[in-house]
Write an enzyme that holds these catalytic residues in place. Sequence first.
Site, PDB file in Angstrom:
ATOM      1  N   ASN A 209       0.775  -1.142   0.034  1.00 24.11           N
ATOM      2  CA  ASN A 209      -0.023   0.068   0.104  1.00 24.11           C
ATOM      3  C   ASN A 209       0.783   1.344  -0.171  1.00 24.11           C
ATOM      4  O   ASN A 209       0.658   2.207  -0.662  1.00 24.11           O
ATOM      5  CB  ASN A 209      -0.916   0.108   1.280  1.00 24.11           C
ATOM      6  N   CYS A 261      -7.601   2.893   3.479  1.00 28.61           N
ATOM      7  CA  CYS A 261      -6.275   1.967   3.548  1.00 28.61           C
ATOM      8  C   CYS A 261      -5.204   2.828   3.311  1.00 28.61           C
ATOM      9  O   CYS A 261      -4.156   3.000   4.221  1.00 28.61           O
ATOM     10  CB  CYS A 261      -6.346   0.919   2.524  1.00 28.61           C
TER      11      CYS A 261
HETATM   12  N1  LIG Z   1     -11.532  -1.895   2.865  1.00 24.85           N
HETATM   13  C1  LIG Z   1     -10.499  -2.375   1.992  1.00 24.85           C
HETATM   14  O1  LIG Z   1     -10.366  -2.122   1.072  1.00 24.85           O
HETATM   15  C2  LIG Z   1      -9.345  -3.097   2.728  1.00 24.85           C
HETATM   16  C3  LIG Z   1      -8.639  -3.954   1.984  1.00 24.85           C
HETATM   17  C4  LIG Z   1      -7.677  -4.789   2.565  1.00 24.85           C
HETATM   18  C5  LIG Z   1      -7.438  -4.722   3.816  1.00 24.85           C
HETATM   19  N2  LIG Z   1      -8.202  -4.086   4.566  1.00 24.85           N
HETATM   20  C6  LIG Z   1      -8.034  -3.897   6.161  1.00 24.85           C
HETATM   21  O2  LIG Z   1      -9.014  -4.959   6.778  1.00 24.85           O
HETATM   22  C7  LIG Z   1      -9.564  -4.324   8.017  1.00 24.85           C
HETATM   23  C8  LIG Z   1     -10.964  -4.147   7.781  1.00 24.85           C
HETATM   24  O3  LIG Z   1     -11.369  -3.211   6.991  1.00 24.85           O
HETATM   25  P1  LIG Z   1     -12.727  -2.690   6.606  1.00 24.85           P
HETATM   26  O4  LIG Z   1     -12.541  -1.913   5.541  1.00 24.85           O
HETATM   27  O5  LIG Z   1     -13.387  -3.995   6.473  1.00 24.85           O
HETATM   28  O6  LIG Z   1     -13.270  -2.114   7.853  1.00 24.85           O
HETATM   29  P2  LIG Z   1     -14.880  -1.812   8.463  1.00 24.85           P
HETATM   30  O7  LIG Z   1     -14.762  -0.623   9.278  1.00 24.85           O
HETATM   31  O8  LIG Z   1     -15.679  -1.687   7.087  1.00 24.85           O
HETATM   32  O9  LIG Z   1     -15.420  -3.095   9.002  1.00 24.85           O
HETATM   33  C9  LIG Z   1     -14.827  -3.496  10.194  1.00 24.85           C
HETATM   34  C10 LIG Z   1     -16.197  -4.150  11.050  1.00 24.85           C
HETATM   35  O10 LIG Z   1     -15.656  -4.576  12.289  1.00 24.85           O
HETATM   36  C11 LIG Z   1     -16.720  -4.550  13.212  1.00 24.85           C
HETATM   37  N3  LIG Z   1     -16.012  -4.662  14.309  1.00 24.85           N
HETATM   38  C12 LIG Z   1     -15.280  -3.529  15.146  1.00 24.85           C
HETATM   39  N4  LIG Z   1     -15.088  -4.078  16.560  1.00 24.85           N
HETATM   40  C13 LIG Z   1     -15.503  -5.302  16.597  1.00 24.85           C
HETATM   41  C14 LIG Z   1     -15.879  -6.299  17.417  1.00 24.85           C
HETATM   42  N5  LIG Z   1     -14.809  -6.231  18.745  1.00 24.85           N
HETATM   43  N6  LIG Z   1     -16.350  -7.559  17.037  1.00 24.85           N
HETATM   44  C15 LIG Z   1     -16.987  -8.035  15.998  1.00 24.85           C
HETATM   45  N7  LIG Z   1     -16.990  -6.837  15.020  1.00 24.85           N
HETATM   46  C16 LIG Z   1     -16.360  -5.672  15.259  1.00 24.85           C
HETATM   47  C17 LIG Z   1     -17.172  -3.173  12.853  1.00 24.85           C
HETATM   48  O11 LIG Z   1     -18.669  -2.895  13.360  1.00 24.85           O
HETATM   49  C18 LIG Z   1     -17.108  -3.082  11.244  1.00 24.85           C
HETATM   50  O12 LIG Z   1     -18.465  -3.625  10.889  1.00 24.85           O
HETATM   51  C19 LIG Z   1      -8.520  -3.315   8.189  1.00 24.85           C
HETATM   52  O13 LIG Z   1      -7.271  -3.576   8.933  1.00 24.85           O
HETATM   53  C20 LIG Z   1      -8.017  -2.654   6.783  1.00 24.85           C
HETATM   54  O14 LIG Z   1      -6.761  -1.799   6.614  1.00 24.85           O
HETATM   55  C21 LIG Z   1      -9.350  -3.165   4.186  1.00 24.85           C
END
Ligand SMILES: NC(=O)c1ccc[n+]([C@@H]2O[C@H](COP(=O)([O-])OP(=O)(O)OC[C@H]3O[C@@H](n4cnc5c(N)ncnc54)[C@H](O)[C@@H]3O)[C@@H](O)[C@H]2O)c1
Length: 431
Positions: A209, A261
């Site tokens: 990234n 990200c």
């Molecule tokens: N969005 C992307 O394009 C992408 C791509 C690759 C990697 N990532 C990584 O993946 C991870 C998640 O990203 P995202 O975009 O899906 O985030 P997001 O915020 O869309 O989703 C995270 C989810 O986790 C839930 N959550 C928080 N605490 C919790 C708990 N204790 N128990 C259960 N659920 C809980 C939240 O309510 C939310 O729905 C991050 O580390 C991000 O950097 C994201």
Amino acid sequence: MKIAVVGTGYVGLVTGTCFADTGNTVTCIDIDESKINKLNAGEITIYEPGLEKLFLRNQREGRLKFTTHLAEGVENASLILLALPTPPGGDGAADLSAILKVADELGKIIKDYKVITDKSTVPVGTSEKVRSAIAKNYKGEFDVVANPEFLREGLAVEDFMKPDRVIVGTNSEKARKIISELYAPFVRQGNPVIFMDERSAELAKYAANSFLAVKITFMNEIANLCERFGADVDMIRRAIGSDDRIGKRFLFPGIGYGGSCFPKDVKALARSAKEVDYEFKILEATMQVNEKQKLALVPRIKKYFNDNLKEKKIAVWGLAFKPNTDDIREASALDMINALLIEGAEISAFDPEAMNNVKKQLGDKISYASQYEVIKDCDVLVIATEWSEFRTPDFEKMNSLMKNKAIFDGRNVYEPSKMKELGFYYESIGR
Ligand SMILES: NC(=O)c1ccc[n+]([C@@H]2O[C@H](COP(=O)([O-])OP(=O)(O)OC[C@H]3O[C@@H](n4cnc5c(N)ncnc54)[C@H](O)[C@@H]3O)[C@@H](O)[C@H]2O)c1
């Protein structure tokens, strides 16, 4: 395979749905009750091309379930995937509180061998922390695997179904076998599943990234130079992009990168580097340049209106941080809108998918309407996201609706010569 996905956001929902689609039984868990209620009612919670069809089909077949109860969700699962948020903490380091909280709870819940796989983007050493948090309460056998996710929002299903590569950080043969089986249907064309130690896997995601953020930022700086030298960044892009060592992708300049990200991952890697006494200078510069680039159009619009934006009607096309998503986290459009509001401008905005999310954040500080309604009687149109429907709009209609025919294009969507021919005042980035 029986799988639990903890965290049902952009990554969790795509991951859960795609694994269900290859025949696994998947339970997605989230603490957000309203999200889980909607999903259980068959309502998708994010916009992601191609996802809804798979979501509905796998839910109907009983392979995809949703719950707010962690214990219930992981009960029969042999594999637990963590897709939890890792937002920047106050000092820029990734905030691991959600991951470590879940790890702590898992230690109290699990009763037999499980593979706990981290798909979140996490700093080096997180797998060890997760392992210790679980081991505090569970003395049986388990493995923690670093399996960073590389999907891109807007192309998430495609990326997940046909990944360029899958990165797996583990030294456990048992976990390696399970993960190989899990991903086998996704790499049938021979794309590699690359096994490595967990620290390298954790760092690989930040390296990817950050490299891309640097590449975009480099092009933005070249574009800024083009404006000063009277060169055309499109020509530079084509000239250097045809060199295989450089490649054609990620060379499009614009008003900076955003999203959930790149900004946080660049920040977190720079911060991690500091923790081991290393100043990652390129990343520090990238962050500075990008912050400025997000607002690159504001002084130019101000100059066009003789430094006075009071009550100027500014239409904005595009709010999402990139096309084909409703995600507005760190979107350049929002930084720009806030800066224009401070100058006294009146903003009317359109985005094909992100308007509801923006309404939650900006409320009635701006108005919202359809693509052509927002430009009615406007003084200027600003393009902030390159949705494909902006590429060949009805220029005649635009001509008749806009009070003043000026376009400031932050994503280089149009050919400057064509815009001139059509009678628009047109500014873009680096041309
Ligand atoms: N969005 C992307 O394009 C992408 C791509 C690759 C990697 N990532 C990584 O993946 C991870 C998640 O990203 P995202 O975009 O899906 O985030 P997001 O915020 O869309 O989703 C995270 C989810 O986790 C839930 N959550 C928080 N605490 C919790 C708990 N204790 N128990 C259960 N659920 C809980 C939240 O309510 C939310 O729905 C991050 O580390 C991000 O950097 C994201």
